[in-house]
Design a protein around this motif. Sequence first.
Motif, PDB file in Angstrom:
ATOM      1  N   VAL A  55       0.878  -1.171   0.000  1.00  0.00           N
ATOM      2  CA  VAL A  55       0.000   0.000   0.000  1.00  0.00           C
ATOM      3  C   VAL A  55       0.914   1.219   0.000  1.00  0.00           C
ATOM      4  O   VAL A  55       1.683   1.421   0.943  1.00  0.00           O
ATOM      5  CB  VAL A  55      -0.919   0.015   1.237  1.00  0.00           C
ATOM      6  N   THR A  56       0.849   2.018  -1.061  1.00  0.00           N
ATOM      7  CA  THR A  56       1.813   3.104  -1.193  1.00  0.00           C
ATOM      8  C   THR A  56       1.157   4.433  -1.532  1.00  0.00           C
ATOM      9  O   THR A  56       0.165   4.493  -2.267  1.00  0.00           O
ATOM     10  CB  THR A  56       2.862   2.770  -2.276  1.00  0.00           C
ATOM     11  N   ASP A  57       1.726   5.488  -0.980  1.00  0.00           N
ATOM     12  CA  ASP A  57       1.341   6.844  -1.345  1.00  0.00           C
ATOM     13  C   ASP A  57       1.944   7.159  -2.714  1.00  0.00           C
ATOM     14  O   ASP A  57       2.882   6.490  -3.174  1.00  0.00           O
ATOM     15  CB  ASP A  57       1.871   7.812  -0.279  1.00  0.00           C
ATOM     16  N   TRP A  58       1.422   8.176  -3.371  1.00  0.00           N
ATOM     17  CA  TRP A  58       1.955   8.591  -4.673  1.00  0.00           C
ATOM     18  C   TRP A  58       3.151   9.517  -4.491  1.00  0.00           C
ATOM     19  O   TRP A  58       4.244   9.253  -4.980  1.00  0.00           O
ATOM     20  CB  TRP A  58       0.847   9.288  -5.474  1.00  0.00           C
ATOM     21  N   SER A  92      -4.231  11.615  -3.306  1.00  0.00           N
ATOM     22  CA  SER A  92      -5.260  12.655  -3.381  1.00  0.00           C
ATOM     23  C   SER A  92      -5.469  13.105  -4.821  1.00  0.00           C
ATOM     24  O   SER A  92      -6.358  13.908  -5.106  1.00  0.00           O
ATOM     25  CB  SER A  92      -4.858  13.855  -2.514  1.00  0.00           C
ATOM     26  N   GLN A  93      -4.647  12.595  -5.739  1.00  0.00           N
ATOM     27  CA  GLN A  93      -4.769  12.949  -7.151  1.00  0.00           C
ATOM     28  C   GLN A  93      -5.838  12.057  -7.783  1.00  0.00           C
ATOM     29  O   GLN A  93      -5.696  10.841  -7.814  1.00  0.00           O
ATOM     30  CB  GLN A  93      -3.422  12.769  -7.855  1.00  0.00           C
ATOM     31  N   ASP A  94      -6.889  12.687  -8.287  1.00  0.00           N
ATOM     32  CA  ASP A  94      -8.050  11.905  -8.689  1.00  0.00           C
ATOM     33  C   ASP A  94      -8.482  12.102 -10.137  1.00  0.00           C
ATOM     34  O   ASP A  94      -9.606  11.763 -10.501  1.00  0.00           O
ATOM     35  CB  ASP A  94      -9.229  12.226  -7.766  1.00  0.00           C
ATOM     36  N   SER A  95      -7.607  12.626 -10.983  1.00  0.00           N
ATOM     37  CA  SER A  95      -7.984  12.797 -12.383  1.00  0.00           C
ATOM     38  C   SER A  95      -7.884  11.458 -13.110  1.00  0.00           C
ATOM     39  O   SER A  95      -7.209  10.528 -12.660  1.00  0.00           O
ATOM     40  CB  SER A  95      -7.071  13.822 -13.063  1.00  0.00           C
ATOM     41  N   LYS A  96      -8.570  11.361 -14.264  1.00  0.00           N
ATOM     42  CA  LYS A  96      -8.523  10.138 -15.062  1.00  0.00           C
ATOM     43  C   LYS A  96      -7.097   9.839 -15.513  1.00  0.00           C
ATOM     44  O   LYS A  96      -6.659   8.683 -15.525  1.00  0.00           O
ATOM     45  CB  LYS A  96      -9.433  10.280 -16.286  1.00  0.00           C
ATOM     46  N   ASN A  97      -6.365  10.888 -15.876  1.00  0.00           N
ATOM     47  CA  ASN A  97      -4.982  10.691 -16.320  1.00  0.00           C
ATOM     48  C   ASN A  97      -4.107  10.130 -15.200  1.00  0.00           C
ATOM     49  O   ASN A  97      -3.212   9.313 -15.439  1.00  0.00           O
ATOM     50  CB  ASN A  97      -4.398  12.008 -16.830  1.00  0.00           C
ATOM     51  N   TYR A 110      -6.448   1.660  -7.143  1.00  0.00           N
ATOM     52  CA  TYR A 110      -6.205   3.089  -6.956  1.00  0.00           C
ATOM     53  C   TYR A 110      -7.275   3.610  -6.008  1.00  0.00           C
ATOM     54  O   TYR A 110      -8.468   3.473  -6.276  1.00  0.00           O
ATOM     55  CB  TYR A 110      -6.312   3.755  -8.334  1.00  0.00           C
ATOM     56  N   LEU A 111      -6.860   4.166  -4.863  1.00  0.00           N
ATOM     57  CA  LEU A 111      -7.811   4.605  -3.842  1.00  0.00           C
ATOM     58  C   LEU A 111      -7.543   6.066  -3.492  1.00  0.00           C
ATOM     59  O   LEU A 111      -6.411   6.442  -3.184  1.00  0.00           O
ATOM     60  CB  LEU A 111      -7.676   3.727  -2.594  1.00  0.00           C
ATOM     61  N   ILE A 112      -8.604   6.885  -3.559  1.00  0.00           N
ATOM     62  CA  ILE A 112      -8.465   8.319  -3.315  1.00  0.00           C
ATOM     63  C   ILE A 112      -8.520   8.609  -1.815  1.00  0.00           C
ATOM     64  O   ILE A 112      -9.362   8.078  -1.090  1.00  0.00           O
ATOM     65  CB  ILE A 112      -9.586   9.104  -4.031  1.00  0.00           C
ATOM     66  N   LYS A 113      -7.584   9.457  -1.353  1.00  0.00           N
ATOM     67  CA  LYS A 113      -7.606   9.917   0.033  1.00  0.00           C
ATOM     68  C   LYS A 113      -8.719  10.945   0.210  1.00  0.00           C
ATOM     69  O   LYS A 113      -9.095  11.625  -0.758  1.00  0.00           O
ATOM     70  CB  LYS A 113      -6.258  10.544   0.398  1.00  0.00           C
ATOM     71  N   PRO A 114      -9.249  11.130   1.420  1.00  0.00           N
ATOM     72  CA  PRO A 114      -8.866  10.449   2.666  1.00  0.00           C
ATOM     73  C   PRO A 114      -9.339   8.994   2.680  1.00  0.00           C
ATOM     74  O   PRO A 114     -10.330   8.648   2.048  1.00  0.00           O
ATOM     75  CB  PRO A 114      -9.569  11.273   3.742  1.00  0.00           C
TER      76      PRO A 114
END
Length: 315
Positions: A55-58, A92-97, A110-114
Amino acid sequence: METTQTYSVLVADDNVLIRNIVTDMLRGMGFEVHEAEDGQQAFDLYRCNHFHIVVTDWVMPNMTGLELCKAIRGDSSSRAHAGYTYILMLTSQDSKNDTIAALDAGADEYLIKPVHKPELQARIRTAMRIIQLEAIRQSHFEQVQKASLVDVLTGVHNRKFMEERLPLEVKRTNRYQRPLSIMLIAFRDIDRFRKESGIFVTEKMLQAVAAMLRESIREEVDWVARWNEYQFLVLLPETDVNSAATVAKRLKIRMNQLTVEVNEASYKTTALYGIVGFTGDQGKKELTVDRLIEFAQQALEKADPETLIGGLKLG
């Protein structure tokens, strides 16, 4: 189904608060959890320990989550082959790209924070199912691969295995200028034996001989294969012709002692032993499998009528 205690998880995030939250969630599910404060530390840990789930942060210093994904997927170390590693990217980056970039880098999810605890737990359960399915697939693949190189009747290697193994041993022998011998073992009067005893007894005899050969050679050094229907081939690295002849004498004694019992009847058989050997030379053209077998067949045909052993040393 495996319990979570059998899974190890690596959590990589430079934000200690988020890392602690995710770690506590996973430990609450029963996982063994390891922590890393940046991508490089995570990859160093990965190289030393197999993790089922990462489980890793970007965004992290030294190595980003994307770079970590690519490094894990590109790792060719033996640790990388211990099993599939499922990668879950938290960001926290949630764009399609961004989603496409993460998946292309090797992330599985891919999981968006929080982080939402029930959602994280659901994604982890999905990871466990995928890891289990991959383990089953790999096990089936290995079984099929092994079966393709093993003779079904006798359990020793088959001709395909020896056709792949023998050129490698010839190449190694020439490179290090070491001796190598092969021994072709052929049943005597096999047509008469099969006619008088029947196919069932003949197959039992083949199985018994194969087991005897396997028990008589050096484990993980010598190799035995069923070369054709009624012949076995023994590959003897680091063995010259004279030493191979000694091996043949030992095998002949054990063959003569071998008895197959079927329906209270006893059956025995004998064989011829054709040996060809040479010492490697880097300057010589490598011998082909067909050529070596041809020489071994010649040695069989010239086998001594008393010892039943024929030897041919290549210059």
